[in-house]
Design an enzyme around this catalytic site. Sequence first.
Site, short mmCIF file in Angstrom:
data_model
loop_
_atom_site.label_atom_id
_atom_site.label_comp_id
_atom_site.label_asym_id
_atom_site.label_seq_id
_atom_site.Cartn_x
_atom_site.Cartn_y
_atom_site.Cartn_z
CG ASP A 46 -1.83 -16.39 12.31
OD1 ASP A 46 -2.39 -15.79 11.42
OD2 ASP A 46 -2.35 -17.37 12.83
CG HIS A 61 -4.30 7.55 -1.24
ND1 HIS A 61 -4.24 6.27 -1.67
CD2 HIS A 61 -4.10 7.65 0.11
CE1 HIS A 61 -3.92 5.66 -0.34
NE2 HIS A 61 -3.94 6.47 0.53
CD GLU A 86 -2.88 1.27 2.20
OE1 GLU A 86 -2.83 0.50 3.12
OE2 GLU A 86 -3.65 2.32 2.42
CE LYS A 135 -5.08 -17.17 13.81
NZ LYS A 135 -4.55 -18.34 13.17
#
Length: 588
Positions: A474, A572, A266, A398
């Site tokens: 993770d 952006h 990004e 998660k």
Amino acid sequence: MEIGRRPAMKSSNDEPMTMKVKFVDDEPVKASDALPLPLYLTNAVFFTLFFSVVYFLLTSWREKIRTNTPLHIVSLGEIVAILAFVASFIYLLGFFGIDFVRSLILQPSNDIWAADDDAEEIILKEDARKVPCGEALDCSIPKMAHIASPIVAQKKVFDEKPATEVLPPTAEDEEIIKAVVSGAFPSYSLESRLGDCKRAASIRREALQRVTGKSLEGLPLEGFDYESILGQCCEMPVGYITIPVGIAGPIMLDGREFSVPMATTEGCLVASTNRGCKAINLSGGATSVLLKDGMTRAPVVRFNSAKRAAELKFFMEDPANYETISIVFNKSSRFGRLQTVKCAVAGKNLYMRFCCSTGDAMGMNMVSKGVQNVLDFLQNDFPDMDVIGISGNYCSDKKPAAVNWIEGRGKSVVCEAVIKGDIVTKVLKTNVAALVELNMLKNLTGSAMAGALGGFNAHASNIVSAVYLATGQDPAQNIESSHCITMMEAINDGKDLHVSVTMPSIEVGTVGGGTQLASQSACLNLLGVKGANREAPGANARQLASVVAGSVLAGELSLMSAIAAGQLVKSHMKYNRSNKDVTSVTSA
Ligand code: ADP
């Protein structure tokens, strides 16, 4: 960016990072651009002209000196030569001289912040790339002639030149490939049967291409230690993904400097976090406090009645039983130490949320082993207990869950800094009042309106994910690890800004999982938290959690400032733009 075209490398669709960015590829127009001739011809003409007139003038001046003729008496030919000299000199100076002088003036500074100290915009020279991002990868990736071609003998990704050498598979490998393609040889058993992980991956990859008819060109195979992931990180490998790693900071955190590795595609993310680090450093640094450190696992067990489920709840929560339960829990690890058990009843079912310290490991395996010990033990006193699952989602791993937001999971960290008013103005290009108001209306009220769960921040997950990828965490645990409330308050009569991030569920480790892989391990090493901390087990993982929180603080500061200053969309449009026409990218 042309209408109808989209950038080849798009940013994540969550809150975009931003910063006012100036691109070096907006190069100044040179005089030579206007010439009708090709550049090499005009160069040749002016070079020749320059040296010819210099030769002519020197010769005529030498002649004048020899004949005692005053130098200021010039002939028409000499006037023309002087004019030609001036013209060619200006051309050559404009073409080569200015760049040379600029290269001397713009020598890389030792001051890491110097790049954007003077200018209001960060100049990102890297963007002067000659090829789009995607193509840049090709420099280390060997070409495959055809998907049904023999196995590519790829050179190391670190080779200077792209390797295009294609070698046929050995007769033996060709037989195995055919067997895998036909289904006679299970792909998953290649490693165990061949005893060579790299060869197994290579054969699997080739078989996969033949079966699917799709090329894996671009996905590197070479340059990776496949033994290191066997039975631990990834099954049935056919290659590995490359993600660029940028460095934000250093950030001054608790009196120490940390250069933060961030793996991301990004645009703006690293640059923006870097700006936040600068603002923090110039204001004296950030401070973090670890509030809690414990990984959780919550099995679900079922009884024939709610009464029996409640009896086990009371048993588990009785302080008299705690010692026995903790001895049973702790026996499977030197590092896992039971802290609490929190129970919740749902009808006949009981959820027991075990929480334990896990040293430098993130701790899921460790806590699960301890829980299994306790379940086996409880079966003696509660033989009617039916263990439905070692994880009953009350953990909660998660998934977005209020229990993690309220109780914490992993490391709970609060990190704060006081940003001086003039730093807010000079570095962040906004003001304290605007930041405080935006934080209230966006991160607090806006998130409340959206029914957010732990999402009272601008983009904590951007920083968490990038640091997690770089350091072998993770990435799926980004969900709860990104829970964060960002607070901003004007202090010192409104002159300065107090900013903090409170993150109750940072789940990180420095041993186990992906942390032991070479590249991730290098990033941990950069932070000084590689592996197990021998003197104080758990100190490395806790330090990493603080770094995550500090980096989030920097990221929050920078993005919020960009939004407050109204720079978001503008930067952006610039920074995530790409020359690449993605409509031309087709599957092979
Ligand atoms: P996780 O529990 O995060 O899934 P693993 O079980 O894969 O992690 O890795 C933890 C392993 O590392 C355990 O076997 C543990 O005994 C070992 N270990 C060695 N040193 C440490 C330490 N300082 N902290 C935690 N675990 C450690």
